[in-house]
Design a protein around this motif. Structure first.
Motif, PDB file in Angstrom:
ATOM      1  N   THR A   5      37.345 -30.693 -37.228  1.00  9.72           N
ATOM      2  CA  THR A   5      38.390 -30.553 -36.207  1.00  9.72           C
ATOM      3  C   THR A   5      38.617 -29.086 -35.879  1.00  9.72           C
ATOM      4  N   ARG A   8      35.945 -27.900 -33.663  1.00  7.66           N
ATOM      5  CA  ARG A   8      36.128 -28.381 -32.292  1.00  7.66           C
ATOM      6  C   ARG A   8      37.223 -27.565 -31.579  1.00  7.66           C
ATOM      7  N   HIS A   9      38.269 -27.210 -32.348  1.00 17.03           N
ATOM      8  CA  HIS A   9      39.315 -26.342 -31.793  1.00 17.03           C
ATOM      9  C   HIS A   9      38.714 -24.995 -31.376  1.00 17.03           C
ATOM     10  N   CYS A  12      36.747 -25.409 -28.198  1.00 18.70           N
ATOM     11  CA  CYS A  12      37.623 -25.511 -27.020  1.00 18.70           C
ATOM     12  C   CYS A  12      38.143 -24.127 -26.630  1.00 18.70           C
ATOM     13  N   ALA A  15      35.536 -22.013 -24.982  1.00 17.15           N
ATOM     14  CA  ALA A  15      35.400 -22.424 -23.574  1.00 17.15           C
ATOM     15  C   ALA A  15      36.567 -21.877 -22.750  1.00 17.15           C
ATOM     16  N   MET A  16      37.775 -21.966 -23.326  1.00 20.40           N
ATOM     17  CA  MET A  16      38.959 -21.521 -22.597  1.00 20.40           C
ATOM     18  C   MET A  16      38.931 -19.995 -22.398  1.00 20.40           C
ATOM     19  N   GLU A  19      36.841 -18.695 -19.630  1.00 18.63           N
ATOM     20  CA  GLU A  19      37.456 -18.813 -18.301  1.00 18.63           C
ATOM     21  C   GLU A  19      38.179 -17.514 -17.926  1.00 18.63           C
ATOM     22  N   TYR A  20      38.599 -16.764 -18.946  1.00 17.76           N
ATOM     23  CA  TYR A  20      39.366 -15.535 -18.700  1.00 17.76           C
ATOM     24  C   TYR A  20      38.619 -14.307 -19.204  1.00 17.76           C
ATOM     25  N   PRO A  92      53.465 -32.337 -28.925  1.00 16.77           N
ATOM     26  CA  PRO A  92      52.153 -32.996 -28.852  1.00 16.77           C
ATOM     27  C   PRO A  92      51.284 -32.698 -30.073  1.00 16.77           C
ATOM     28  N   ARG A  96      49.562 -35.513 -33.741  1.00 10.96           N
ATOM     29  CA  ARG A  96      48.178 -35.668 -34.152  1.00 10.96           C
ATOM     30  C   ARG A  96      48.082 -35.790 -35.668  1.00 10.96           C
TER      31      ARG A  96
ATOM     32  N   MET B 108      49.103 -33.181 -23.086  1.00 10.67           N
ATOM     33  CA  MET B 108      48.360 -32.942 -24.313  1.00 10.67           C
ATOM     34  C   MET B 108      46.930 -32.492 -23.980  1.00 10.67           C
ATOM     35  N   TRP B 110      44.071 -29.916 -22.562  1.00 15.49           N
ATOM     36  CA  TRP B 110      43.905 -28.460 -22.465  1.00 15.49           C
ATOM     37  C   TRP B 110      43.811 -28.110 -20.993  1.00 15.49           C
ATOM     38  N   ASP B 112      42.886 -25.378 -19.205  1.00 14.20           N
ATOM     39  CA  ASP B 112      41.837 -24.582 -18.556  1.00 14.20           C
ATOM     40  C   ASP B 112      40.442 -25.170 -18.635  1.00 14.20           C
ATOM     41  N   ILE B 113      40.290 -26.215 -19.412  1.00 14.47           N
ATOM     42  CA  ILE B 113      38.930 -26.730 -19.614  1.00 14.47           C
ATOM     43  C   ILE B 113      38.898 -28.223 -19.266  1.00 14.47           C
ATOM     44  N   GLU B 117      36.632 -32.136 -23.135  1.00 15.88           N
ATOM     45  CA  GLU B 117      36.753 -31.300 -24.338  1.00 15.88           C
ATOM     46  C   GLU B 117      37.918 -31.800 -25.199  1.00 15.88           C
ATOM     47  N   THR B 118      39.038 -32.144 -24.555  1.00 16.60           N
ATOM     48  CA  THR B 118      40.180 -32.676 -25.306  1.00 16.60           C
ATOM     49  C   THR B 118      39.791 -34.002 -25.957  1.00 16.60           C
ATOM     50  N   LEU B 120      36.846 -34.936 -26.946  1.00 19.38           N
ATOM     51  CA  LEU B 120      35.968 -34.678 -28.098  1.00 19.38           C
ATOM     52  C   LEU B 120      36.792 -34.194 -29.289  1.00 19.38           C
ATOM     53  N   LEU B 121      37.831 -33.403 -28.996  1.00 19.15           N
ATOM     54  CA  LEU B 121      38.741 -32.947 -30.051  1.00 19.15           C
ATOM     55  C   LEU B 121      39.422 -34.170 -30.694  1.00 19.15           C
ATOM     56  N   ARG B 155      43.280 -28.048 -14.791  1.00 19.44           N
ATOM     57  CA  ARG B 155      44.191 -27.381 -13.856  1.00 19.44           C
ATOM     58  C   ARG B 155      43.809 -27.640 -12.392  1.00 19.44           C
TER      59      ARG B 155
END
Lengths: 265, 335
Positions: A5, A8-9, A12, A15-16, A19-20, A92, A96, B108, B110, B112-113, B117-118, B120-121, B155
């Motif tokens: 997990t 995977r975080h 993510c 990837a995020m 973007e920036y 949220p 989990r 819940m 994400w 920007d993506i 991806e969420t 898969l998480l 987004r």
């Protein structure tokens, strides 16, 4: 499961962060600029005859590598965690079946993957500029110990930040506290001035306080300032701080969640 | 065994009050007035597996607080809740793996993506075997018609598209109990309908127990055979919508449109058991008629002239709920 997990975080967040990437390149220019300015000041002082216990090559090596260590052990979790407690965006994460800390840890590691790719070329360029004075150790053991000290340093900095951010369960605005910690922490970690340049009567305090183990300790290892016993003792202190902060985190969250009731939580 | 058992559940919040303005801010530094708010008070009910129950009440009634207590986000002040045999406030991973909460106003995903991806998480967090995960995503994205959106950064999606993906993310681990807090808020009529259809199909196909709050009566009417009415943290009614209508509105709405306006005297005589409701059209008559009298009054109206349209309807649910809450408040005002 936890590691998968976390991975995977991290993915993510990579990837995020991509973007920036433009914004992150600017962050990295900022990260490298601070140490360069400090290096310039110390070199000027040394050229004007200031008696320093550090040689020119030690100063250059310290400051060229400093930005890398600062980035790798950097943390901004306190701000994020406090905000999510205050606004209820923690909810949220609480739904989990994994601890919310994984989310913040994944963010920390994920961003660093991209930051490292952006920062390394910049450090290389600076290293080339100062190549005449740069003294990187040839001993692989020093490099190995340096590499081993970095995860501990990053974990300590992260946990300390996370614990302070978690006080938002009780205090509405922890930003002031975080700022004080960041400024005092950077100073006591050797980010502005190498700890070796502090007055010697402060040695006992500087060795005992936790911030040393977030930035200064890895650089002390790499620049060959530490005897083997001192290095071993450093690792033990680093580990002990991590364990104590982990305990604090568990206690704070156990108590904090009992009264978590942010408006719109 | 019941899916949800709530026994005398109470939750109080402590908050601080101070006067507005600079003087209030300074006074607040020295002395703060503590207010205790009872968000949920002595609430008891049970929900059986596979039920869809609507949770109704005005803003601040305690609906969302109850959902949060049932999800383990909040600790109860007193009383007990049991969901799927677990105590929610313990937040055991085995419990969290079997429930989901969708909040219309909190995401819940994400931002920007892409949503995938969420997902898969979630696959990794909920320990879903990859094949089963792919099958579920294909099935749910087909039902929600969002397969083509899984690769688009969140987004860039519209509110309706995002809400459908929120539902998908919440359901990918196939929870046995689904809590929904205003799932259709802000959506257009078509998206609302799609979400409703999806929830009904999900409940039928998987037997998912659903507890839902909504301000849209269409949601409640379309989905819930049973409603719980809550106000000031207290349960005011627990039963079917039909039973609620009978209990709270002992009359029906009779509407007739005549070809020509009917004679006033004869109309007064024919509708003596009913209460006239205003209309803009002199040819139209609208009446609130006692349930038992509705057929007789309609027959009398038909004798007054040529009727071009006639209907006998239940009082709108919004009105029933307004009546119930108004009565409850008056009772509180006069103990």
């Amino acid at each position: 499961m936890i590691l998968r997990t976390l991975w995977r975080h991290v993915a993510c967040n990579v990837a995020m962060t991509l973007e920036y990437r433009g914004a992150f390149l600017i962050y990295m220019l900022n990260t490298i600029a601070g140490p360069l300015v400090a290096l310039g000041v110390w070199l000027a002082a040394s050229e004007h005859g200031a008696a320093l216990p550090f040689g020119r090559d030690q100063l250059v090596t310290y400051y060229v590598l400093l930005s890398l260590v600062v980035m790798l052990t950097g943390t901004w979790a306190a701000m994020f965690v406090a905000e999510s407690i205050r606004t209820g965006s923690l909810s949220p994460l609480l739904l989990r079946p994994v601890p919310p800390i994984l989310d913040y840890l994944g963010n920390n590691i994920g961003e660093k993957v991209i930051k490292l790719m952006l920062l390394l070329p910049l450090v290389l360029v600076v290293g080339l500029l100062f190549r005449d004075d740069l003294r990187l150790p040839g001993d692989p053991v020093l490099w190995l110990l340096f590499a081993l000290s970095l995860p501990g340093a990053a974990a300590l900095a992260f946990l300390l930040d996370f614990v302070i951010g978690s006080l938002a369960f009780w205090i509405e605005d922890v930003n002031g506290l975080v700022r004080v910690k960041n400024v005092a922490g950077a100073f006591l970690a050797g980010q502005y001035v190498p700890l070796a340049l502090f007055p010697s009567w402060l040695d006992g305090f500087l060795t005992a306080q936790p911030f040393r183990y977030t930035i200064s300790f890895p650089l002390e290892i790499l620049t060959g300032q530490l005897a083997p016993e001192a290095a071993a003792q450093g690792f033990a202190v680093q580990l002990a701080y991590c364990a104590a902060l982990w305990g604090c985190y568990r206690l704070l969250w156990r108590a904090g969640l009992r009264q978590y009731a942010a408006a719109g939580a | 065994m019941s899916a949800i058992i709530v026994e005398h559940l109470t939750k109080t919040y402590r908050s601080y009050r101070r006067e507005a303005g600079l003087r209030g801010a300074i006074a607040g530094l020295i002395r703060r007035e503590t207010t205790v708010t009872r968000a949920v008070e002595d609430l008891s009910f049970t929900i059986e597996p596979g039920e869809i129950v609507g949770f109704l009440g005005p803003n601040g009634a305690g609906k969302t607080t109850t959902l949060k207590l049932l999800c383990g986000l909040l600790f109860p002040t007193s009383g007990r809740a049991t969901v799927l045999g677990h105590t929610p406030s313990r937040r055991e991973p085995d419990y969290l793996r079997r429930i989901a909460l969708v909040m219309g106003q909190k995401s819940m995903l994400w931002w920007d993506i892409p949503a995938m991806e969420t997902l898969l998480l979630h696959r990794d967090m909920y320990r879903l075997p990859d094949q089963e995960f792919r099958r579920t995503v294909a099935e749910l994205s087909g039902m929600l018609e969002v397969g083509h959106l899984l690769g688009v950064p969140v987004r860039k999606l519209s509110l309706g598209e995002r809400m459908k993906l929120e539902l998908l993310a919440a359901l990918v681990h196939r929870p046995a109990v689904l809590f929904l807090d205003e799932p259709t808020i802000g959506l257009d009529v078509i998206s609302q309908q799609r979400v409703r259809d999806f929830l009904r199909d999900l409940n039928r196909a998987s037997g998912t127990t659903i507890l839902l709050t909504s301000h849209y009566m269409d949601d409640i009417q379309a989905l819930c055979r049973r409603v719980l009415l809550i106000d000031h943290g207290r349960l005011q009614f627990d039963g079917s919508l039909a039973a609620l209508a009978e209990a709270a509105a002992p009359h029906k709405i009779l509407s007739a449109v005549f070809a020509e306006p009917p004679p006033a005297e004869a109309l007064r005589e024919a509708t003596r058991d009913a209460v006239r409701r205003p209309t803009d059209d002199p040819r139209q008559v609208r009446l609130a008629v006692p349930r038992a009298e509705a057929a007789d009054v309609a027959a009398r109206l038909l004798q007054l002239g040529r009727v071009v349209d006639l209907s006998i309807e239940e009082v709108p649910v919004e009105e029933i709920i307004r009546v119930v809450f108004h009565a409850a408040r008056q009772e509180e005002a006069q103990p």
